[in-house]
Scaffold this motif. Structure first.
Motif, PDB file in Angstrom:
ATOM      1  N   LEU A  98       1.807  19.674  -5.053  1.00  0.00           N
ATOM      2  CA  LEU A  98       2.079  19.246  -3.795  1.00  0.00           C
ATOM      3  C   LEU A  98       3.810  18.752  -3.985  1.00  0.00           C
ATOM      4  CD1 LEU A  98      -0.487  16.800  -2.712  1.00  0.00           C
ATOM      5  CD2 LEU A  98       0.089  19.109  -1.627  1.00  0.00           C
ATOM      6  N   ALA A  99       4.234  18.268  -5.315  1.00  0.00           N
ATOM      7  CA  ALA A  99       5.621  17.721  -5.358  1.00  0.00           C
ATOM      8  C   ALA A  99       6.557  18.865  -5.920  1.00  0.00           C
ATOM      9  CB  ALA A  99       5.580  16.753  -6.317  1.00  0.00           C
ATOM     10  N   ASP A 100       7.760  18.687  -5.793  1.00  0.00           N
ATOM     11  CA  ASP A 100       8.814  19.298  -6.487  1.00  0.00           C
ATOM     12  C   ASP A 100       8.849  18.854  -7.785  1.00  0.00           C
ATOM     13  OD1 ASP A 100       9.898  20.902  -3.986  1.00  0.00           O
ATOM     14  OD2 ASP A 100       9.636  18.707  -3.228  1.00  0.00           O
ATOM     15  N   SER A 101       8.822  17.707  -8.229  1.00  0.00           N
ATOM     16  CA  SER A 101       8.768  17.269  -9.663  1.00  0.00           C
ATOM     17  C   SER A 101       7.731  16.181  -9.663  1.00  0.00           C
ATOM     18  CB  SER A 101      10.177  17.107 -10.089  1.00  0.00           C
ATOM     19  OG  SER A 101      10.728  15.910  -9.335  1.00  0.00           O
ATOM     20  N   VAL A 102       7.368  15.991 -11.140  1.00  0.00           N
ATOM     21  CA  VAL A 102       6.266  15.024 -11.479  1.00  0.00           C
ATOM     22  C   VAL A 102       6.853  14.504 -12.944  1.00  0.00           C
ATOM     23  CG1 VAL A 102       3.972  14.816 -12.200  1.00  0.00           C
ATOM     24  CG2 VAL A 102       4.746  16.388 -10.274  1.00  0.00           C
ATOM     25  N   TYR A 103       6.622  13.250 -12.926  1.00  0.00           N
ATOM     26  CA  TYR A 103       7.009  12.490 -14.210  1.00  0.00           C
ATOM     27  C   TYR A 103       5.563  11.949 -14.587  1.00  0.00           C
ATOM     28  CZ  TYR A 103       6.789   7.838 -16.083  1.00  0.00           C
ATOM     29  OH  TYR A 103       6.688   6.639 -16.676  1.00  0.00           O
ATOM     30  N   VAL A 104       5.247  12.093 -15.979  1.00  0.00           N
ATOM     31  CA  VAL A 104       3.787  11.442 -16.482  1.00  0.00           C
ATOM     32  C   VAL A 104       4.496  10.898 -17.668  1.00  0.00           C
ATOM     33  CG1 VAL A 104       2.198  13.182 -15.578  1.00  0.00           C
ATOM     34  CG2 VAL A 104       3.572  13.639 -17.456  1.00  0.00           C
ATOM     35  N   LEU A 138      -4.180   4.158  -4.414  1.00  0.00           N
ATOM     36  CA  LEU A 138      -3.917   5.680  -4.161  1.00  0.00           C
ATOM     37  C   LEU A 138      -4.335   5.976  -2.725  1.00  0.00           C
ATOM     38  CD1 LEU A 138      -5.480   7.355  -7.060  1.00  0.00           C
ATOM     39  CD2 LEU A 138      -3.145   7.545  -6.673  1.00  0.00           C
ATOM     40  N   PRO A 139      -3.637   6.779  -2.000  1.00  0.00           N
ATOM     41  CA  PRO A 139      -4.115   7.092  -0.554  1.00  0.00           C
ATOM     42  C   PRO A 139      -5.341   8.156  -0.983  1.00  0.00           C
ATOM     43  CG  PRO A 139      -2.031   8.518  -1.490  1.00  0.00           C
ATOM     44  CD  PRO A 139      -2.361   7.564  -2.413  1.00  0.00           C
ATOM     45  N   THR A 140      -5.813   8.667   0.169  1.00  0.00           N
ATOM     46  CA  THR A 140      -6.742   9.548   0.084  1.00  0.00           C
ATOM     47  C   THR A 140      -6.131  11.207   0.020  1.00  0.00           C
ATOM     48  OG1 THR A 140      -7.014  10.163   2.524  1.00  0.00           O
ATOM     49  CG2 THR A 140      -8.289   8.468   1.503  1.00  0.00           C
ATOM     50  N   TRP A 141      -6.711  12.320  -0.636  1.00  0.00           N
ATOM     51  CA  TRP A 141      -6.007  13.487  -0.701  1.00  0.00           C
ATOM     52  C   TRP A 141      -5.615  13.932   0.489  1.00  0.00           C
ATOM     53  CZ3 TRP A 141      -3.746  16.359  -4.123  1.00  0.00           C
ATOM     54  CH2 TRP A 141      -3.768  17.451  -3.695  1.00  0.00           C
ATOM     55  N   GLU A 142      -6.126  13.586   1.651  1.00  0.00           N
ATOM     56  CA  GLU A 142      -5.805  14.146   2.940  1.00  0.00           C
ATOM     57  C   GLU A 142      -4.362  13.214   3.345  1.00  0.00           C
ATOM     58  OE1 GLU A 142      -8.801  13.130   2.362  1.00  0.00           O
ATOM     59  OE2 GLU A 142      -9.629  15.383   2.453  1.00  0.00           O
ATOM     60  N   GLU A 143      -4.384  12.018   3.193  1.00  0.00           N
ATOM     61  CA  GLU A 143      -3.396  11.294   3.382  1.00  0.00           C
ATOM     62  C   GLU A 143      -2.006  11.595   2.532  1.00  0.00           C
ATOM     63  OE1 GLU A 143      -5.488   7.242   4.749  1.00  0.00           O
ATOM     64  OE2 GLU A 143      -5.100   7.470   2.614  1.00  0.00           O
ATOM     65  N   LEU A 144      -2.272  11.908   1.148  1.00  0.00           N
ATOM     66  CA  LEU A 144      -1.124  12.233   0.526  1.00  0.00           C
ATOM     67  C   LEU A 144      -0.728  13.662   0.850  1.00  0.00           C
ATOM     68  CD1 LEU A 144       0.360  11.961  -2.174  1.00  0.00           C
ATOM     69  CD2 LEU A 144      -1.286  13.165  -3.592  1.00  0.00           C
ATOM     70  N   GLN A 145      -1.517  14.419   1.223  1.00  0.00           N
ATOM     71  CA  GLN A 145      -1.048  16.062   1.648  1.00  0.00           C
ATOM     72  C   GLN A 145      -0.204  15.686   2.981  1.00  0.00           C
ATOM     73  OE1 GLN A 145      -5.029  17.668   2.023  1.00  0.00           O
ATOM     74  NE2 GLN A 145      -4.121  19.425   0.776  1.00  0.00           N
ATOM     75  N   ARG A 199       0.917  -1.237   0.034  1.00  0.00           N
ATOM     76  CA  ARG A 199       0.086   0.025   0.087  1.00  0.00           C
ATOM     77  C   ARG A 199       0.889   1.153  -0.115  1.00  0.00           C
ATOM     78  NH1 ARG A 199       1.446   1.943   4.679  1.00  0.00           N
ATOM     79  NH2 ARG A 199       1.798   0.561   6.377  1.00  0.00           N
ATOM     80  N   PRO A 200       0.398   2.424  -0.221  1.00  0.00           N
ATOM     81  CA  PRO A 200       1.316   3.626  -0.147  1.00  0.00           C
ATOM     82  C   PRO A 200       1.538   4.024   1.374  1.00  0.00           C
ATOM     83  CG  PRO A 200      -0.796   4.145  -1.361  1.00  0.00           C
ATOM     84  CD  PRO A 200      -0.972   2.650  -0.789  1.00  0.00           C
ATOM     85  N   PRO A 201       2.786   4.329   1.164  1.00  0.00           N
ATOM     86  CA  PRO A 201       3.593   4.654   2.539  1.00  0.00           C
ATOM     87  C   PRO A 201       2.785   5.827   3.391  1.00  0.00           C
ATOM     88  CG  PRO A 201       4.941   5.717   1.052  1.00  0.00           C
ATOM     89  CD  PRO A 201       3.858   4.709   0.153  1.00  0.00           C
ATOM     90  N   THR A 202       2.528   5.787   4.709  1.00  0.00           N
ATOM     91  CA  THR A 202       1.770   6.804   5.316  1.00  0.00           C
ATOM     92  C   THR A 202       2.867   7.956   5.816  1.00  0.00           C
ATOM     93  OG1 THR A 202       2.468   5.487   7.402  1.00  0.00           O
ATOM     94  CG2 THR A 202       0.382   5.036   6.358  1.00  0.00           C
ATOM     95  N   ALA A 203       2.456   8.933   6.252  1.00  0.00           N
ATOM     96  CA  ALA A 203       3.146   9.869   6.776  1.00  0.00           C
ATOM     97  C   ALA A 203       4.014   9.607   7.936  1.00  0.00           C
ATOM     98  CB  ALA A 203       2.128  11.088   7.326  1.00  0.00           C
ATOM     99  N   GLU A 204       3.310   8.834   8.940  1.00  0.00           N
ATOM    100  CA  GLU A 204       4.248   8.221  10.131  1.00  0.00           C
ATOM    101  C   GLU A 204       5.177   7.343   9.632  1.00  0.00           C
ATOM    102  OE1 GLU A 204       0.965   8.046   9.651  1.00  0.00           O
ATOM    103  OE2 GLU A 204       0.180   9.506  11.110  1.00  0.00           O
ATOM    104  N   GLU A 205       5.215   6.693   8.552  1.00  0.00           N
ATOM    105  CA  GLU A 205       6.385   5.802   8.240  1.00  0.00           C
ATOM    106  C   GLU A 205       7.433   6.694   7.666  1.00  0.00           C
ATOM    107  OE1 GLU A 205       3.739   1.854   7.237  1.00  0.00           O
ATOM    108  OE2 GLU A 205       3.995   3.561   5.532  1.00  0.00           O
ATOM    109  N   VAL A 206       7.054   7.707   6.799  1.00  0.00           N
ATOM    110  CA  VAL A 206       7.944   8.549   6.275  1.00  0.00           C
ATOM    111  C   VAL A 206       8.763   9.326   7.382  1.00  0.00           C
ATOM    112  CG1 VAL A 206       8.321  10.758   4.998  1.00  0.00           C
ATOM    113  CG2 VAL A 206       6.648   9.142   4.104  1.00  0.00           C
ATOM    114  N   ARG A 207       8.149   9.793   8.370  1.00  0.00           N
ATOM    115  CA  ARG A 207       8.693  10.402   9.542  1.00  0.00           C
ATOM    116  C   ARG A 207       9.577   9.548  10.169  1.00  0.00           C
ATOM    117  NH1 ARG A 207       3.268  12.342  10.412  1.00  0.00           N
ATOM    118  NH2 ARG A 207       3.180  14.706   9.859  1.00  0.00           N
ATOM    119  N   GLY A 208       9.286   8.217  10.374  1.00  0.00           N
ATOM    120  CA  GLY A 208      10.036   7.443  11.208  1.00  0.00           C
ATOM    121  C   GLY A 208      11.046   6.593  10.445  1.00  0.00           C
TER     122      GLY A 208
END
Length: 407
Positions: A235-241, A191-198, A161-170
């Motif tokens: 939200l991002a500094d760079s995006v690939y499409v 996909l995460p939710t919009w709030e989770e992505l933020q 699943r997508p990583p969470t904010a807590e996992e990134v902080r940790g």
């Protein structure tokens, strides 16, 4: 579809041999024969539920490109030379759609992402990239991050699943960039939710890291997030499409972001061998996809939910002892289907049903690590919009009947 992993309309991750493995001549011949049969059945089908890689002949694709391009501007200009002309117009269009300062065309997404994260490593002074182990660079690029670009990878989580904010902080060590694949294809196009992505992006900022979106399939994400492409990209500094995933282009990708980053990326693109003399066919197909497919994607995402519910009803009505749709409610227009049968049996049932009825329901099936369990990816696009829920249930039931008849 991913570079080097998909032949014909094999849309599953297991369609290509894993990196470092070699097929014997006998198994390779059998695989090619099976693929040829699948392609023939699909080409002859009058109805197709799940889309996939194109099965056109070269002549058919040329004719299609000419027809699609007829309504596009710029056909009376000369062909591009090293990225001017129509390629530059495509770059301008992508930057406009994503709301970024600039964008650069790349022949592949593999190259675009390596260049982006290499540039960020130089700017942050940290060559460590945090990303999911199921992300494309880890699964499908033969360790190019480390072997070619000198980047090192750490994983915020190994859960599918997508990583969470807590996992990134940790994360236990510093990292220069967080790369998020939207959606996370090999976990089920999640996909995460919009709030989770933020929150996850903010967690990376707290760690003084930049954020890069692996947005090969970003085009179909707005429906799930409830915001537009510019809001997502901001939200991002760079995006690939990508231009061939979701948009039906020939090939190619774009890296979008600040003007200074894109200019540096152009220099690295040249060094990586990506400054191709003429790329106008790919650019023209990409512009056509932006014009034709991008407005349709919300309807594909909405109909994927109808298809998923109908498949669930069909499996339950047929008494399938176990099945899984991943995710149960699709986040995009693509999702996984898992069934408790060998991949060979499911492939044979799917192809024979297409041959007998002129209706293709599923693409190739991939064995899972659990013996006797297989999965496929369903892509809902224009070919599926005319299917009602009843149509889906009836066709899926027809495929299942053939499995049991063969068993």
């Amino acid at each position: 579809m991913d570079e080097g992993t998909e032949q014909a309309f094999e849309s599953g991750p297991g369609a290509g041999a894993p990196s470092g493995t070699q097929a014997t001549p006998g198994t390779q011949a059998a695989s090619e024969a099976a693929r040829a049969r699948r392609v023939a059945a699909r080409r002859a089908s009058e109805r197709i539920l799940s889309g996939g890689a194109p099965v056109h002949t070269v002549g058919e694709r040329l004719a299609q490109l000419a027809a699609e391009a007829a309504g596009l501007p710029g056909l009376d200009t000369r062909v591009d030379i090293y990225g001017d002309g129509i390629v530059a117009e495509l770059e301008r269009r992508v930057a406009e759609l994503l709301g970024t300062e600039a964008a650069a065309f790349f022949p592949t997404g593999t190259m675009a992402q390596q260049v982006a994260l290499r540039c960020w490593a130089g700017r942050t002074g940290n060559s460590t990239v945090a990303l999911h182990p199921l992300a494309h660079p880890e699964q499908w690029e033969r360790d190019a991050f480390s072997l070619v670009s000198g980047l090192r990878v750490v994983h915020p989580t190994r859960d599918p699943r997508p990583p969470t904010a807590e996992e990134v902080r940790g994360l236990e060590e510093p990292f220069g960039a967080l790369s998020l694949e939207l959606p996370l294809r090999d976990a089920g196009f999640l996909l995460p939710t919009w709030e989770e992505l933020q929150e996850t992006v903010e967690a990376a900022r707290e760690r003084e890291a930049v954020v890069h979106f692996d947005g090969a399939r970003l085009w179909e994400c707005p429906s799930h997030f409830g915001v537009g492409l510019p809001e997502i990209a901001a939200l991002a500094d760079s995006v690939y499409v990508s231009f061939y995933k979701s948009l039906g282009g020939i090939s190619g990708a774009a890296l979008a972001g600040p003007e200074t980053l894109v200019e540096e990326a152009r220099a690295w693109r040249h060094r990586y061998g990506g400054n191709v003399f003429q790329q106008w066919p790919a650019a023209l197909a990409a512009l056509s996809g932006l014009e034709r497919e991008l407005p349709r994607l919300p309807s594909y995402v909405a109909h994927a939910k109808v298809v998923a519910r109908a498949l669930e009803d069909a499996f339950r009505s047929a008494g399938v002892p176990w099945f899984r749709l991943n995710p149960p409610v699709p986040h995009t227009h693509q999702f996984q289907v898992w069934l408790p049968y060998p991949a060979e049996a499911l492939d044979e049932a799917s192809v024979s049903y297409a041959e007998e009825t002129g209706t293709t329901v599923f693409g190739v099936w991939t064995p899972s690590p659990v013996p006797g369990v297989s999965f496929t990816e369903v892509t809902v696009d224009a070919s599926a919009l005319g299917w009602t829920a009843a149509d889906v249930r009836d066709a899926a039931a027809g495929v299942l009947r053939r499995i049991r008849a063969d068993g």
